[in-house]
Design a protein around this motif. Structure first.
Motif, short mmCIF file in Angstrom:
data_model
loop_
_atom_site.label_atom_id
_atom_site.label_comp_id
_atom_site.label_asym_id
_atom_site.label_seq_id
_atom_site.Cartn_x
_atom_site.Cartn_y
_atom_site.Cartn_z
N ASP A 195 7.87 32.53 6.60
CA ASP A 195 8.12 31.10 6.72
C ASP A 195 8.56 30.74 8.14
O ASP A 195 8.23 29.67 8.66
N THR A 237 5.53 30.24 10.05
CA THR A 237 4.91 28.95 9.74
C THR A 237 5.55 27.84 10.57
O THR A 237 4.86 27.06 11.23
N PHE A 238 6.87 27.80 10.56
CA PHE A 238 7.56 26.76 11.32
C PHE A 238 7.36 26.95 12.82
O PHE A 238 7.23 25.98 13.56
N SER A 239 7.32 28.22 13.25
CA SER A 239 7.11 28.46 14.68
C SER A 239 5.77 27.91 15.12
O SER A 239 5.67 27.30 16.19
N VAL A 273 6.33 17.86 10.87
CA VAL A 273 7.37 18.89 10.94
C VAL A 273 8.60 18.49 10.12
O VAL A 273 9.09 19.27 9.31
N HIS A 293 9.84 20.29 6.74
CA HIS A 293 11.23 20.73 6.58
C HIS A 293 11.87 20.06 5.37
O HIS A 293 12.55 20.71 4.58
N HIS A 337 10.93 21.69 2.30
CA HIS A 337 11.72 22.91 2.09
C HIS A 337 13.10 22.57 1.53
O HIS A 337 13.61 23.28 0.67
N VAL A 370 16.15 26.28 10.34
CA VAL A 370 15.00 25.53 10.84
C VAL A 370 15.45 24.19 11.39
O VAL A 370 14.99 23.73 12.44
N VAL A 388 14.61 22.08 14.78
CA VAL A 388 14.01 20.74 14.72
C VAL A 388 14.91 19.75 15.45
O VAL A 388 14.45 18.91 16.24
#
Lengths: 112, 254
Positions: free
Chosen positions: B38, B41-43, B194, B198, B201, B243, B247
Motif C-alpha cells: 500500500d 501505491t501511495f508513493s 490522492v 486516502h 483508506h 500517509v 499528504v
C-alpha cells in the motif's frame, strides 16, 4: 498463551508471540512530539517566506513524524531487526524514483 | 515459566523452519506486507504529483502551479475569512489524536483489559468519523469554488497573487474577477485522487475498527486469550495516519 519448545509443536497459522505491555509513557511522549512538530509546521509556514529551504524543513519534519509513527505507534522499533529491514529498505528506493522524476518533470517544463 | 519456554524456543535456528523467523504471528506479518504494498501505491500517486508539479513551473506558456495553502483557506462557520492551513492542521490534529487512542487500545489489549480496549476503540472510531466529516466539508468547499476533476480554475494570475499577498491571516477574502484563470489540470485532479484515495483508506479503517470493536464487545478476543486483532487493525490505522503526514506535507505545506 502457548509456546512451543519442540519444532514439531509449532503451528504457523495460530502462533502468536506473547506481547507484554510497555506502558503508555512512550506513546504519550510520541503524541506530544507529533503535535509539537505539526504546530511548528504551522508556525514556520507563516514566519518563513516560501523558499527551497522551507520545503526542505517541511520534508525533514515529515520524515521525523513518519519515524515516530512507524517506530513507536506501529511498534517497529521493538520488532526484530530483520522484519524492520524487509519493510524499510524497499521504501528507500522510492526516494530515488522521486528524485529522478522531479528532475525529468523539470526538464519537461523547460521544453513546453 | 512462559518466558523460559519462550527463551528455549528463541534458541532454535532461525531459518530452518519450525518457528517464526520474525517472531511475529502470521496475520501480523501479512498486515506488514500489505502495508508495504500500500505504501508503494501511495508513493506512485505522490511521485506522479511531484512530476506533474515540476513540469508545470511557470514559463511563457504554462501558468504557475498554485500555492495550495492559500487555496485551502476556509474554516467551517468562519465564512469568507482568509485562514490558510488552519483547517488542515485541525484535521491533522484529529488524526494524531485518534492514532494515540488506537495505540492505547493496543496497550490495553496487552493487559487483556476488555473494558479499556472498548473505550479507546470508541474514541478511535469517533476520531475517524470526525476526520471523514472534515474531508467531506473540504471537498464540498473546493468543488463549490470551481475545482473539477477535468479542469482547474486555480491558475492564479499576477493580480491574484498581489491580492493574496495583501490579505493577512483572518482578513476577509474573496476571489475577484481576474484573480484566477485556467491553470494546470493535474492540480485539482490529483488533489481529488490522492485525498480521495486516502479518505477511502480512512473509511475502510473505520469499518475495520467497528468490526473489531463489535468482536471485542462480544468477547471473541477474551475467549481467544489475546487481543492481537486490535494490533493488526492498529497497524492499518497508523498507516493511514502515516500517509496523511506526507499528504499534508506535499499537498498543503509545500
Amino acid at each position: 498463551m502457548e509456546f512451543y519448545t519442540k519444532p514439531g509443536d509449532y503451528d504457523p497459522i495460530n502462533y502468536v508471540p506473547h506481547q507484554a505491555s510497555h506502558g503508555t509513557k512512550e506513546l504519550w511522549k510520541t503524541f506530544w512530539l507529533l503535535l509539537g512538530i505539526t504546530i511548528l509546521d504551522f508556525i514556520i509556514y507563516f514566519v518563513m517566506p516560501a523558499s527551497g529551504l522551507r520545503n526542505v524543513i517541511f520534508i525533514f519534519f515529515g520524515i521525523v513524524k513518519a519515524y515516530y509513527i512507524v517506530g513507536a505507534f506501529m511498534h517497529l522499533k521493538h520488532e526484530k531487526i530483520n522484519l524492520a529491514l524487509i519493510i524499510l529498505v524497499p521504501t528507500v528506493f522510492i526516494v530515488g524514483l522521486v528524485m529522478g522524476l522531479l528532475y525529468e518533470g523539470n526538464a519537461i517544463s523547460l521544453m513546453k | 515459566m512462559a518466558n523460559q519456554a519462550e527463551a528455549t524456543f528463541e534458541k532454535q535456528p532461525m531459518w530452518s523452519g519450525g518457528r517464526s523467523p520474525f517472531n511475529v504471528s502470521y496475520g501480523k506479518l501479512m498486515m506488514w506486507i500489505f502495508l508495504l504494498s500500500d505504501a508503494f501505491t501511495f508513493s506512485s500517486l505522490l511521485v506522479q504529483y511531484g512530476a506533474q508539479r515540476f513540469s508545470n513551473i511557470e514559463t511563457a506558456v504554462t501558468t504557475q502551479w498554485p500555492d495550495p495553502a492559500s487555496i485551502f483557506n476556509h474554516f467551517p462557520f468562519m465564512h469568507g475569512l482568509h485562514l490558510p492551513l488552519l483547517f488542515v492542521s485541525v484535521m491533522t490534529f484529529i488524526l494524531i489524536v485518534s492514532s494515540v487512542t488506537m495505540v492505547l487500545a493496543v496497550e490495553a489489549g496487552h493487559r487483556n483489559s476488555k473494558k479499556e480496549v472498548q473505550k479507546y476503540m470508541i474514541y478511535t472510531i469517533l476520531g475517524g468519523i470526525a476526520f471523514l466529516s472534515c474531508q467531506a466539508w473540504e471537498w464540498a468547499t473546493f468543488i463549490h469554488e470551481g475545482a473539477r476533476l477535468d479542469s482547474n480554475f486555480f491558475g492564479i494570475t499576477e493580480q491574484g497573487y498581489k491580492h493574496l499577498e495583501s490579505v493577512s491571516f483572518g482578513d476577509h477574502f474573496e476571489w475577484q474577477d481576474g484573480d484566477r484563470t485556467w491553470g494546470p489540470v493535474p492540480f485539482a485532479a490529483l488533489f481529488f485522487i490522492v485525498t480521495g484515495f486516502h479518505g477511502f483508506h480512512v473509511f475502510s479503517g473505520v469499518v475495520i475498527n467497528v468490526v473489531v470493536y463489535i468482536m471485542t464487545v462480544r468477547g471473541v478476543f477474551e475467549r481467544r486469550g489475546h487481543y492481537e486483532m486490535i494490533e493488526k487493525a492498529g497497524l492499518y490505522w497508523h498507516f493511514v495516519d502515516l500517509v496523511w503526514v506526507f499528504v499534508f506535507t506535499f499537498f498543503y505545506l509545500i
